[in-house]
Design an enzyme around this catalytic site. Structure first.
Site, PDB file in Angstrom:
ATOM      1  N   LYS A 190       0.824  -1.217   0.000  1.00  0.00           N
ATOM      2  CA  LYS A 190       0.000   0.000   0.000  1.00  0.00           C
ATOM      3  C   LYS A 190       0.861   1.271   0.000  1.00  0.00           C
ATOM      4  O   LYS A 190       2.076   1.182  -0.062  1.00  0.00           O
ATOM      5  CB  LYS A 190      -0.974  -0.042   1.188  1.00  0.00           C
ATOM      6  CG  LYS A 190      -1.884  -1.279   1.171  1.00  0.00           C
ATOM      7  CD  LYS A 190      -2.963  -1.222   0.100  1.00  0.00           C
ATOM      8  CE  LYS A 190      -3.571  -2.559  -0.270  1.00  0.00           C
ATOM      9  NZ  LYS A 190      -4.458  -3.160   0.702  1.00  0.00           N
TER      10      LYS A 190
HETATM   11  C1  LIG Z   1      -5.545  -4.292   0.978  1.00  0.00           C
HETATM   12  C2  LIG Z   1      -7.005  -4.063   1.026  1.00  0.00           C
HETATM   13  C3  LIG Z   1      -7.780  -4.366   2.150  1.00  0.00           C
HETATM   14  C4  LIG Z   1      -7.233  -5.116   3.325  1.00  0.00           C
HETATM   15  O1  LIG Z   1      -6.152  -4.494   3.913  1.00  0.00           O
HETATM   16  P1  LIG Z   1      -5.267  -5.296   4.988  1.00  0.00           P
HETATM   17  O2  LIG Z   1      -4.520  -4.206   5.698  1.00  0.00           O
HETATM   18  O3  LIG Z   1      -4.358  -6.196   4.201  1.00  0.00           O
HETATM   19  O4  LIG Z   1      -6.187  -6.032   5.866  1.00  0.00           O
HETATM   20  C5  LIG Z   1      -9.113  -4.021   2.152  1.00  0.00           C
HETATM   21  N1  LIG Z   1      -9.680  -3.421   1.099  1.00  0.00           N
HETATM   22  C6  LIG Z   1      -8.982  -3.139  -0.015  1.00  0.00           C
HETATM   23  C7  LIG Z   1      -9.666  -2.448  -1.146  1.00  0.00           C
HETATM   24  C8  LIG Z   1      -7.628  -3.465  -0.096  1.00  0.00           C
HETATM   25  O5  LIG Z   1      -6.937  -3.206  -1.216  1.00  0.00           O
END
Ligand SMILES: *Cc1c(COP(=O)(O)O)cnc(C)c1O
Length: 389
Positions: A190
């Site tokens: 991210k």
């Molecule tokens: C990555 C992601 C999540 C989950 O995030 P985590 O921190 O890995 O639990 C939820 N929604 C979207 C759209 C994502 O891309």
């Protein structure tokens, strides 16, 4: 171009780690304070300052999935309730709704933006609808004026999945501040990373106080103060919570990542714009340019590969990119493509035709701030070669 241009494989979504966070993690290890402590508090303060909200309105947790789950529960959503979300998202969004006890309901996307279509949300509202959970796909803001209007009109809770959208703004307002909750991810691919990690941003301080209790076994809020050095404190368990707290080791990374959030955003924007120009004449669909009066977070750069126009299928294109030593991703196969949801809810991909087509055609190119100019050139060369007959 049958031989790859490059020696090293270009890993999709590789994080950019610098010396500052390495030193901060080492400092945590040397201090012996690994768990939730002063660095988590500092990361929360810094995050709140970045989003322009009071510190009492945020809570760090160990993932965005946890943030979504706890937000739903803190909003009072449970069995018998319906929550409307998008089929163009990661499974975590839908799973969090299911884990809250509620029933997920999908509303198809606008094909141009890949974001949930407000008209489709409205069409799916029933007497059981309690909440709407939009996802700012790829970092492009959803049409929050329309979505907020629908939520107000039908008295719905609004929870934003901001996993792609730390830097996103819509008409001057920060993503995550439009409704009751905004949920952020610091997963390794991210925009700001802690390895695993998440943040809840709430409109009401009381909701954050409840979220903190839920994130730590349901122990009363004073339990967080156990993580300090002013002596033993008894705790009281006041509800059945979860184990979702963030560690200081994670926050140690996040503090320095967050300090570079704007610099990394500018670099991704530059790469995104470069791709936009480089692929203008190829037979592919490029991402729609950002809308006026919004700020795109440039989390993903997706191309749509239509086999009829490109002469190559999306999956064959991905395999060819991999042979060129360039890692690519899919964000996402639409939710109804997965067998679990088909079996449990009877969902069929064809019932959400825009999300289905996008999911079958989309491929995400590398967009990490870690990419060198040479890496970006290699991506452009490979894509251009594979899509020019
Ligand atoms: C990555 C992601 C999540 C989950 O995030 P985590 O921190 O890995 O639990 C939820 N929604 C979207 C759209 C994502 O891309």
């Amino acid at each position: 171009m049958n031989q790859p241009n490059r020696d090293a494989f270009l890993i999709f979504g590789a994080p950019q780690i610098e010396e500052a966070e390495i030193a901060e993690v080492v400092d945590s290890l040397r201090s012996g304070w690994l768990g939730t402590g002063p660095k988590v508090a500092r990361f929360e303060q810094n995050f709140a300052a970045y989003k322009g909200v009071a510190e009492s309105r945020v809570a760090a947790v160990n993932s965005c999935t946890a943030a979504l789950h706890i937000s739903l529960i803190a909003a009072g959503i449970g069995p018998g309730d319906e929550v409307i979300t998008t089929p163009m998202t990661f499974a975590a969004t839908v799973n969090a709704i299911i884990h809250s006890g509620a029933t997920p309901v999908l509303a198809d996307v606008d094909p141009a933006t890949m974001n949930v279509d407000p008209a489709q949300i409205e069409a799916r509202i029933t007497p059981r609808t309690r909440a709407v959970l939009p996802v700012h796909m790829a970092g492009r803001p959803c049409r929050m004026d329309a979505i907020r209007q629908i939520a107000n009109k039908h008295d719905l809770i609004l929870i934003e999945d901001c996993a792609h959208a730390i830097e996103t703004e819509y008409k001057g307002q920060q993503a995550g501040t439009f409704g009751d909750f905004g949920c952020f991810s610091f997963y390794v691919t991210k925009n700001v990373i802690t390895g695993e990690g998440g943040m809840i941003l709430a409109r009401d301080e009381e909701k954050i106080a409840r979220a903190k209790v839920l994130a730590l076994h349901g122990m009363s809020k004073d339990a967080w103060r156990r993580y300090s050095d002013d002596g033993y404190k008894h705790y009281a368990v006041v509800e059945c919570g979860f184990k979702y707290n963030m560690m200081d080791i994670q926050a140690a990374i996040g503090i320095h990542q967050l300090a570079r959030v704007e610099r990394n955003w500018r670099r991704r924007r530059q790469i995104w714009q470069l791709y936009q120009q480089a692929f203008a004449d190829l037979p592919v669909t490029r991402p729609a340019p950002p809308e006026a009066d919004t700020r795109h977070a440039y989390h993903l750069y997706p191309l749509l590969i239509d086999e009829a126009a490109c002469g190559v299928s999306r999956d064959a294109f991905m395999a060819a990119m991999t042979r060129q030593k360039i890692g690519v991703g899919v964000h996402y196969l639409s939710i109804p493509e997965h067998p679990y949801y088909q079996e449990r809810f009877g969902w069929r991909p064809e019932d959400y035709p825009h999300a289905m087509r996008i999911g079958r055609q989309t491929v995400s190119l590398p967009l990490s701030p870690k990419l060198s100019n040479g890496d970006v050139e290699d991506v452009v060369t490979a894509v251009t070669h594979l899509l020019t007959c």
